[in-house]
Design a protein around this motif. Structure first.
Motif, PDB file in Angstrom:
ATOM      1  N   ARG A 107     -45.110 -55.015  48.125  1.00 52.77           N
ATOM      2  CA  ARG A 107     -43.953 -54.016  48.845  1.00 52.77           C
ATOM      3  C   ARG A 107     -42.884 -53.568  48.193  1.00 52.77           C
ATOM      4  NH1 ARG A 107     -44.735 -57.931  54.073  1.00 52.77           N
ATOM      5  NH2 ARG A 107     -46.402 -56.986  55.273  1.00 52.77           N
ATOM      6  N   ALA A 108     -42.397 -54.482  47.245  1.00 47.86           N
ATOM      7  CA  ALA A 108     -41.389 -53.962  46.320  1.00 47.86           C
ATOM      8  C   ALA A 108     -41.568 -53.189  45.461  1.00 47.86           C
ATOM      9  CB  ALA A 108     -41.040 -55.416  45.612  1.00 47.86           C
ATOM     10  N   LEU A 109     -43.119 -53.141  44.806  1.00 46.21           N
ATOM     11  CA  LEU A 109     -43.341 -52.277  43.892  1.00 46.21           C
ATOM     12  C   LEU A 109     -43.703 -50.840  44.223  1.00 46.21           C
ATOM     13  CD1 LEU A 109     -46.028 -54.135  41.907  1.00 46.21           C
ATOM     14  CD2 LEU A 109     -43.853 -53.302  40.851  1.00 46.21           C
ATOM     15  N   VAL A 110     -44.160 -50.733  45.857  1.00 44.25           N
ATOM     16  CA  VAL A 110     -44.324 -49.484  46.149  1.00 44.25           C
ATOM     17  C   VAL A 110     -43.163 -49.163  47.047  1.00 44.25           C
ATOM     18  CG1 VAL A 110     -46.923 -49.884  46.498  1.00 44.25           C
ATOM     19  CG2 VAL A 110     -45.432 -50.220  48.297  1.00 44.25           C
ATOM     20  N   SER A 111     -41.786 -49.756  47.067  1.00 38.93           N
ATOM     21  CA  SER A 111     -40.695 -49.779  47.764  1.00 38.93           C
ATOM     22  C   SER A 111     -40.978 -49.334  49.289  1.00 38.93           C
ATOM     23  CB  SER A 111     -40.091 -48.050  47.238  1.00 38.93           C
ATOM     24  OG  SER A 111     -39.773 -48.583  45.763  1.00 38.93           O
ATOM     25  N   ASP A 112     -41.819 -50.118  49.829  1.00 33.74           N
ATOM     26  CA  ASP A 112     -42.225 -50.071  51.369  1.00 33.74           C
ATOM     27  C   ASP A 112     -42.029 -51.462  52.054  1.00 33.74           C
ATOM     28  OD1 ASP A 112     -43.025 -49.469  53.983  1.00 33.74           O
ATOM     29  OD2 ASP A 112     -44.430 -48.294  53.141  1.00 33.74           O
TER      30      ASP A 112
ATOM     31  N   TYR B 226     -53.341 -50.404  45.884  1.00 33.91           N
ATOM     32  CA  TYR B 226     -52.299 -49.516  46.334  1.00 33.91           C
ATOM     33  C   TYR B 226     -51.428 -48.851  45.324  1.00 33.91           C
ATOM     34  CZ  TYR B 226     -52.569 -53.455  49.661  1.00 33.91           C
ATOM     35  OH  TYR B 226     -52.972 -54.520  50.410  1.00 33.91           O
ATOM     36  N   GLU B 227     -51.288 -47.587  45.573  1.00 36.03           N
ATOM     37  CA  GLU B 227     -50.675 -46.583  44.378  1.00 36.03           C
ATOM     38  C   GLU B 227     -48.921 -47.029  44.712  1.00 36.03           C
ATOM     39  OE1 GLU B 227     -52.194 -45.004  42.288  1.00 36.03           O
ATOM     40  OE2 GLU B 227     -54.138 -46.080  43.144  1.00 36.03           O
ATOM     41  N   TRP B 228     -48.429 -46.921  43.447  1.00 41.29           N
ATOM     42  CA  TRP B 228     -47.027 -47.089  43.135  1.00 41.29           C
ATOM     43  C   TRP B 228     -46.632 -45.934  42.119  1.00 41.29           C
ATOM     44  CZ3 TRP B 228     -43.758 -50.133  39.253  1.00 41.29           C
ATOM     45  CH2 TRP B 228     -44.762 -50.774  38.398  1.00 41.29           C
ATOM     46  N   PRO B 229     -45.426 -45.553  42.143  1.00 43.60           N
ATOM     47  CA  PRO B 229     -44.762 -44.468  41.187  1.00 43.60           C
ATOM     48  C   PRO B 229     -45.216 -44.507  39.762  1.00 43.60           C
ATOM     49  CG  PRO B 229     -43.055 -45.026  42.577  1.00 43.60           C
ATOM     50  CD  PRO B 229     -44.347 -45.938  43.096  1.00 43.60           C
TER      51      PRO B 229
ATOM     52  N   GLY C 189     -48.314 -46.040  38.825  1.00 37.98           N
ATOM     53  CA  GLY C 189     -49.677 -46.553  38.798  1.00 37.98           C
ATOM     54  C   GLY C 189     -50.373 -47.122  39.956  1.00 37.98           C
ATOM     55  N   THR C 190     -51.452 -48.082  39.550  1.00 34.69           N
ATOM     56  CA  THR C 190     -52.203 -48.691  40.710  1.00 34.69           C
ATOM     57  C   THR C 190     -51.757 -50.231  40.503  1.00 34.69           C
ATOM     58  OG1 THR C 190     -53.859 -47.177  40.430  1.00 34.69           O
ATOM     59  CG2 THR C 190     -54.493 -49.260  41.420  1.00 34.69           C
ATOM     60  N   VAL C 191     -51.653 -50.941  41.588  1.00 37.13           N
ATOM     61  CA  VAL C 191     -51.736 -52.297  42.033  1.00 37.13           C
ATOM     62  C   VAL C 191     -52.801 -52.592  42.559  1.00 37.13           C
ATOM     63  CG1 VAL C 191     -50.429 -54.273  43.069  1.00 37.13           C
ATOM     64  CG2 VAL C 191     -49.011 -52.128  42.225  1.00 37.13           C
ATOM     65  N   LEU C 192     -53.630 -53.649  42.103  1.00 36.47           N
ATOM     66  CA  LEU C 192     -54.798 -54.311  42.953  1.00 36.47           C
ATOM     67  C   LEU C 192     -54.410 -55.719  43.199  1.00 36.47           C
ATOM     68  CD1 LEU C 192     -57.374 -52.934  40.124  1.00 36.47           C
ATOM     69  CD2 LEU C 192     -57.038 -52.076  42.304  1.00 36.47           C
ATOM     70  N   HIS C 193     -54.826 -56.006  44.316  1.00 35.36           N
ATOM     71  CA  HIS C 193     -54.808 -57.391  45.035  1.00 35.36           C
ATOM     72  C   HIS C 193     -56.056 -57.893  45.312  1.00 35.36           C
ATOM     73  CE1 HIS C 193     -53.086 -60.206  48.578  1.00 35.36           C
ATOM     74  NE2 HIS C 193     -53.320 -60.897  47.323  1.00 35.36           N
ATOM     75  N   ALA C 194     -56.448 -58.764  44.394  1.00 30.75           N
ATOM     76  CA  ALA C 194     -57.762 -59.483  44.457  1.00 30.75           C
ATOM     77  C   ALA C 194     -57.706 -60.851  44.875  1.00 30.75           C
ATOM     78  CB  ALA C 194     -58.389 -59.366  43.228  1.00 30.75           C
ATOM     79  N   ASP C 195     -58.804 -61.245  45.785  1.00 27.68           N
ATOM     80  CA  ASP C 195     -59.057 -62.565  46.195  1.00 27.68           C
ATOM     81  C   ASP C 195     -60.381 -63.019  45.794  1.00 27.68           C
ATOM     82  OD1 ASP C 195     -59.476 -64.905  47.540  1.00 27.68           O
ATOM     83  OD2 ASP C 195     -58.087 -64.506  49.002  1.00 27.68           O
ATOM     84  N   LEU C 196     -60.606 -63.804  44.701  1.00 25.01           N
ATOM     85  CA  LEU C 196     -62.047 -64.273  44.419  1.00 25.01           C
ATOM     86  C   LEU C 196     -62.625 -65.437  45.134  1.00 25.01           C
ATOM     87  CD1 LEU C 196     -61.387 -63.812  40.425  1.00 25.01           C
ATOM     88  CD2 LEU C 196     -61.987 -62.048  42.007  1.00 25.01           C
TER      89      LEU C 196
END
Length: 149
Positions: A52-57, A73-76, A78-85
């Motif tokens: 939420r901080a990275l994408v400013s939302d 997720y896209e942010w100004p 580039g890309t943020v990936l949130h993974a759960d293995l």
């Protein structure tokens, strides 16, 4: 990992969210951060705050990637990936998730210990633990390049 910062005490979810905002400022494109801790330690809550901080939302819906395995997720910048293995059947399954496809992506990985490759590529780690009395949580933050925030 090297350069471990002193453990931080996070009294509540607001403190975890504040840490996520600080962590977002410290992250750089290409970072892969392992989010470590037992079930319920706050890994997903911390990832939500970072994203939420990275994408400013602050109201962005950030679902747990437990079933999807990875949420982009896209942010100004580039890309943020949130993974759960947690649910991967074998370490080979990580190759199909695309975590390493974009060298400039910021990647946040829960249950990274299920993949030696993810652990080897990590530039940072946040270890969350719940104190014996169950109040709040502790966070230990480590970056391979020694950065602090």
């Amino acid at each position: 990992m090297s350069a471990t910062l002193a453990p931080l005490f996070l009294a509540d979810d607001a403190a975890t969210a504040a840490l996520g905002q600080q962590l977002a400022v410290a992250l750089k494109p290409g970072d892969l951060v392992m989010l470590e801790g037992d079930l319920g330690a706050g890994k997903t809550a911390l990832a939500r705050a970072v994203i939420r901080a990275l994408v400013s939302d602050a109201s962005l819906d950030v679902p747990s990637p437990t079933f999807a395995l990875v949420q982009p997720y896209e942010w100004p910048r580039g890309t943020v990936l949130h993974a759960d293995l947690y649910r991967i059947a074998s370490e080979r399954d990580v190759d199909e998730l695309g975590l390493f496809d974009s060298p400039d992506a910021i990647v946040l990985v829960e249950w990274a210990e299920r993949s030696h490759e993810v652990m080897a590529r990590a530039t940072g780690a946040v270890r969350l633990t719940i104190p014996a009395d169950g109040a709040g949580r502790h966070a230990e933050i480590t970056f391979t390049d020694g950065r602090t925030f």
